[in-house]
Design a protein around this motif. Structure first.
Motif, PDB file in Angstrom:
ATOM      1  N   ALA A   1       0.811  -1.218   0.000  1.00 21.42           N
ATOM      2  CA  ALA A   1       0.000   0.000   0.000  1.00 21.42           C
ATOM      3  C   ALA A   1       0.846   1.270   0.000  1.00 21.42           C
ATOM      4  O   ALA A   1       0.359   2.344  -0.393  1.00 21.42           O
ATOM      5  CB  ALA A   1      -0.944   0.003   1.205  1.00 21.42           C
ATOM      6  N   ARG A   2       2.099   1.178   0.402  1.00 19.31           N
ATOM      7  CA  ARG A   2       2.965   2.364   0.397  1.00 19.31           C
ATOM      8  C   ARG A   2       3.179   2.890  -1.025  1.00 19.31           C
ATOM      9  O   ARG A   2       3.384   4.092  -1.222  1.00 19.31           O
ATOM     10  CB  ARG A   2       4.323   2.035   1.016  1.00 19.31           C
ATOM     11  N   LYS A   3       3.109   2.010  -1.980  1.00 15.42           N
ATOM     12  CA  LYS A   3       3.331   2.438  -3.368  1.00 15.42           C
ATOM     13  C   LYS A   3       2.147   3.244  -3.895  1.00 15.42           C
ATOM     14  O   LYS A   3       2.325   4.223  -4.610  1.00 15.42           O
ATOM     15  CB  LYS A   3       3.656   1.227  -4.232  1.00 15.42           C
ATOM     16  N   TRP A   4       0.952   2.850  -3.550  1.00 13.69           N
ATOM     17  CA  TRP A   4      -0.205   3.679  -3.897  1.00 13.69           C
ATOM     18  C   TRP A   4      -0.116   5.040  -3.203  1.00 13.69           C
ATOM     19  O   TRP A   4      -0.411   6.076  -3.803  1.00 13.69           O
ATOM     20  CB  TRP A   4      -1.487   2.967  -3.494  1.00 13.69           C
ATOM     21  N   ALA A   5       0.304   5.004  -1.941  1.00 10.77           N
ATOM     22  CA  ALA A   5       0.423   6.264  -1.202  1.00 10.77           C
ATOM     23  C   ALA A   5       1.463   7.177  -1.840  1.00 10.77           C
ATOM     24  O   ALA A   5       1.263   8.408  -1.904  1.00 10.77           O
ATOM     25  CB  ALA A   5       0.789   5.973   0.257  1.00 10.77           C
ATOM     26  N   ARG A   6       2.564   6.601  -2.326  1.00 10.10           N
ATOM     27  CA  ARG A   6       3.563   7.446  -2.972  1.00 10.10           C
ATOM     28  C   ARG A   6       3.025   8.039  -4.271  1.00 10.10           C
ATOM     29  O   ARG A   6       3.293   9.202  -4.586  1.00 10.10           O
ATOM     30  CB  ARG A   6       4.858   6.662  -3.232  1.00 10.10           C
ATOM     31  N   LEU A   7       2.277   7.250  -5.038  1.00  8.45           N
ATOM     32  CA  LEU A   7       1.662   7.789  -6.251  1.00  8.45           C
ATOM     33  C   LEU A   7       0.727   8.947  -5.913  1.00  8.45           C
ATOM     34  O   LEU A   7       0.731   9.980  -6.595  1.00  8.45           O
ATOM     35  CB  LEU A   7       0.887   6.689  -6.976  1.00  8.45           C
ATOM     36  N   GLU A   8      -0.062   8.784  -4.885  1.00  4.45           N
ATOM     37  CA  GLU A   8      -0.967   9.861  -4.477  1.00  4.45           C
ATOM     38  C   GLU A   8      -0.173  11.087  -4.042  1.00  4.45           C
ATOM     39  O   GLU A   8      -0.574  12.232  -4.310  1.00  4.45           O
ATOM     40  CB  GLU A   8      -1.885   9.364  -3.370  1.00  4.45           C
ATOM     41  N   ARG A   9       0.966  10.871  -3.403  1.00  2.00           N
ATOM     42  CA  ARG A   9       1.810  12.004  -2.993  1.00  2.00           C
ATOM     43  C   ARG A   9       2.407  12.700  -4.208  1.00  2.00           C
ATOM     44  O   ARG A   9       2.467  13.936  -4.262  1.00  2.00           O
ATOM     45  CB  ARG A   9       2.911  11.521  -2.054  1.00  2.00           C
ATOM     46  N   HIS A  10       2.847  11.934  -5.198  1.00  2.00           N
ATOM     47  CA  HIS A  10       3.368  12.553  -6.427  1.00  2.00           C
ATOM     48  C   HIS A  10       2.304  13.436  -7.080  1.00  2.00           C
ATOM     49  O   HIS A  10       2.586  14.555  -7.519  1.00  2.00           O
ATOM     50  CB  HIS A  10       3.786  11.465  -7.424  1.00  2.00           C
ATOM     51  N   VAL A  11       1.094  12.917  -7.159  1.00  2.00           N
ATOM     52  CA  VAL A  11      -0.002  13.684  -7.764  1.00  2.00           C
ATOM     53  C   VAL A  11      -0.243  14.967  -6.989  1.00  2.00           C
ATOM     54  O   VAL A  11      -0.406  16.054  -7.575  1.00  2.00           O
ATOM     55  CB  VAL A  11      -1.278  12.814  -7.822  1.00  2.00           C
ATOM     56  N   ALA A  12      -0.226  14.868  -5.652  1.00  4.39           N
ATOM     57  CA  ALA A  12      -0.462  16.049  -4.830  1.00  4.39           C
ATOM     58  C   ALA A  12       0.682  17.058  -4.942  1.00  4.39           C
ATOM     59  O   ALA A  12       0.449  18.268  -5.055  1.00  4.39           O
ATOM     60  CB  ALA A  12      -0.657  15.630  -3.371  1.00  4.39           C
ATOM     61  N   GLU A  13       1.926  16.580  -4.940  1.00  4.34           N
ATOM     62  CA  GLU A  13       3.071  17.488  -5.018  1.00  4.34           C
ATOM     63  C   GLU A  13       3.140  18.221  -6.350  1.00  4.34           C
ATOM     64  O   GLU A  13       3.541  19.384  -6.410  1.00  4.34           O
ATOM     65  CB  GLU A  13       4.358  16.713  -4.760  1.00  4.34           C
ATOM     66  N   LEU A  14       2.751  17.531  -7.410  1.00  3.84           N
ATOM     67  CA  LEU A  14       2.711  18.192  -8.714  1.00  3.84           C
ATOM     68  C   LEU A  14       1.492  19.098  -8.869  1.00  3.84           C
ATOM     69  O   LEU A  14       1.445  19.919  -9.788  1.00  3.84           O
ATOM     70  CB  LEU A  14       2.704  17.136  -9.829  1.00  3.84           C
ATOM     71  N   GLY A  15       0.521  18.929  -7.988  1.00  3.75           N
ATOM     72  CA  GLY A  15      -0.698  19.725  -8.076  1.00  3.75           C
ATOM     73  C   GLY A  15      -1.573  19.340  -9.248  1.00  3.75           C
ATOM     74  O   GLY A  15      -2.321  20.180  -9.779  1.00  3.75           O
ATOM     75  N   LEU A  16      -1.511  18.078  -9.669  1.00  2.56           N
ATOM     76  CA  LEU A  16      -2.304  17.647 -10.812  1.00  2.56           C
ATOM     77  C   LEU A  16      -3.790  17.647 -10.467  1.00  2.56           C
ATOM     78  O   LEU A  16      -4.165  17.340  -9.325  1.00  2.56           O
ATOM     79  CB  LEU A  16      -1.871  16.243 -11.253  1.00  2.56           C
TER      80      LEU A  16
END
Length: 411
Positions: free
Chosen positions: A315-330
């Motif tokens: 589940a950490r990998k999904w969380a990292r993807l969600e963090r990437h999306v948030a950090e990029l502001g997509l």
């Protein structure tokens, strides 16, 4: 002929359509009741530019900095060391300069007709919008990373695909989606993407059924008797193994050696309310993440996790993807649908496509690693030629399973 195909992923369906259209009586045997195969959760990218096998000196040199604990996309879970360590040793042995050059030559020839084959298949499916040849973007977040990335791509053979620096308008279109502006991007042409994977699966199954094909829920096994491959309970003149990551165990029953591993990828999806419908996939290379707009959803995908297909997802990998999306502001807002699937990968990062030299009536088509979607249509055409004892349109000697050992003849 009566032909049984094991596997209803995109490769299996492409083979089935090609064989059914050639007049054969084709039955697909599929163990899963849902679209949980890697075929239906990938990035939708027809990656004609990826002519360099990942089994290479460059991959080995860069492996450490790509590790998941250091922020990269390469994951080697300690609990699955028993699966990935032998594979890693085989991959290293297949990554010599000579082996890489040979593999690249073979893969380049296969990829050169990948998009034309998809266009042929797309026309057969009757959906003119399904295969979109609008290329894709690769973007970087800092000037230094953009300069480094551009130089790396300029030094890379991209086969029939070409790229140029993104125009001011294209860069503005990408930056309109990000809170953290990208510093540079390139736009590929000659690559493509699938408009929607769900629509693709439906269209392929429908075409197959229209050609009198049949799909049977079945956890198929393979046995050998009298020099023939047989599936208990199934009458077939010819068997095609296109079962993805589980194919290795099947062909082992008739004497083949296929050291395949589950190369697991992850994605998150959400409603595509604010993502442009006509924007091709964007690779955010600094984060090893590709974002693709489908019909009603937008998907962010990443990670190369070596292990076993049935191990619980991380589940950490999904969380990292969600963090990437948030950090990029997509403009991708939850709730997210989470998915994990296993790419079928062989140590030399070449597929297994050919007619068995160990049993008379077996064809195999699996192990396409990251290129399963990309190579599905051309693989189907090759399998049709093999079934009809016609020389394929390109050389496939490099994809023979005997490269992994054996006597080289019918055992």
């Amino acid at each position: 002929m009566k032909i049984a195909i094991v596997g209803a992923g995109v490769v299996g369906l492409a083979c089935a359509i090609a064989l059914a259209e050639a007049g054969h009586a084709v039955e697909i045997l599929e163990r899963s009741s849902g679209n949980d195969a890697a075929s239906w959760g990938n990035a939708g990218h027809i990656a004609t530019e990826q002519v360099a096998p990942l089994a290479s000196p460059a991959t080995l040199r860069g492996a450490v900095r790509r590790l998941y604990p250091l922020g990269g996309a390469l994951s080697l879970p300690p609990a699955m060391m028993g699966a990935w360590l032998p594979f890693a040793l085989r991959m290293a042995a297949a990554s010599t300069p000579r082996a890489f050059a040979s593999g690249k030559q073979a893969l380049s020839a296969l990829l050169a007709d990948a998009l034309p084959a998809w266009q042929r298949l797309g026309g057969l499916l009757g959906d003119g919008d399904l295969v979109r040849d609008g290329g894709h973007f690769v973007a970087w977040e800092t000037p230094a990373r953009a300069a480094h990335g551009l130089a790396a791509w300029r030094a890379t053979d991209t086969g029939t695909a070409r790229f140029d620096s993104a125009s001011a308008g294209q860069l503005a279109a990408i930056n309109s989606l990000t809170a953290r502006p990208v510093a540079g991007a390139i736009r590929f042409t000659g690559s493509a993407h699938i408009a929607d994977l769900g629509r693709l699966g439906t269209a392929m199954r429908n075409r197959f059924m229209q050609a009198s094909g049949r799909i049977t829920p079945c956890d198929a096994d393979l046995v050998r008797a009298d020099g023939q491959a047989q599936i208990p309970g199934v009458a077939a003149d010819l068997i095609v193994i296109a079962g993805g990551v589980r194919s290795g165990a099947l062909v082992a029953r008739v004497g083949h050696r296929a050291p395949i591993i589950a190369e697991r990828g992850y994605h998150i999806r959400a409603a595509a309310d604010r993502w442009p419908h006509d924007l091709p996939p964007i690779v955010f290379e600094d984060r090893s993440m590709i974002v693709t707009r489908y019909d009603d959803t937008v998907q962010a995908a990443s990670f190369v996790e070596f292990g076993t297909p049935d191990a619980p997802p991380d589940a950490r990998k999904w969380a990292r993807l969600e963090r990437h999306v948030a950090e990029l502001g997509l403009p991708i807002a939850g709730p997210f649908t989470r998915w994990m699937g296993a790419r079928p990968t062989l140590p030399d990062y070449l597929p297994a496509i050919g007619r068995s030299r160990r049993v008379d009536n077996l064809i195999y088509a699996f192990g396409h690693q990251h290129l399963g979607l990309t190579l599905a249509a051309i693989t189907g055409e090759i399998v049709r030629h093999l079934a009809d004892d016609i020389t394929p349109p390109l050389a496939i000697d490099s994809f023979d399973l005997e490269r992994f050992g054996g006597t080289g003849g019918r055992a």
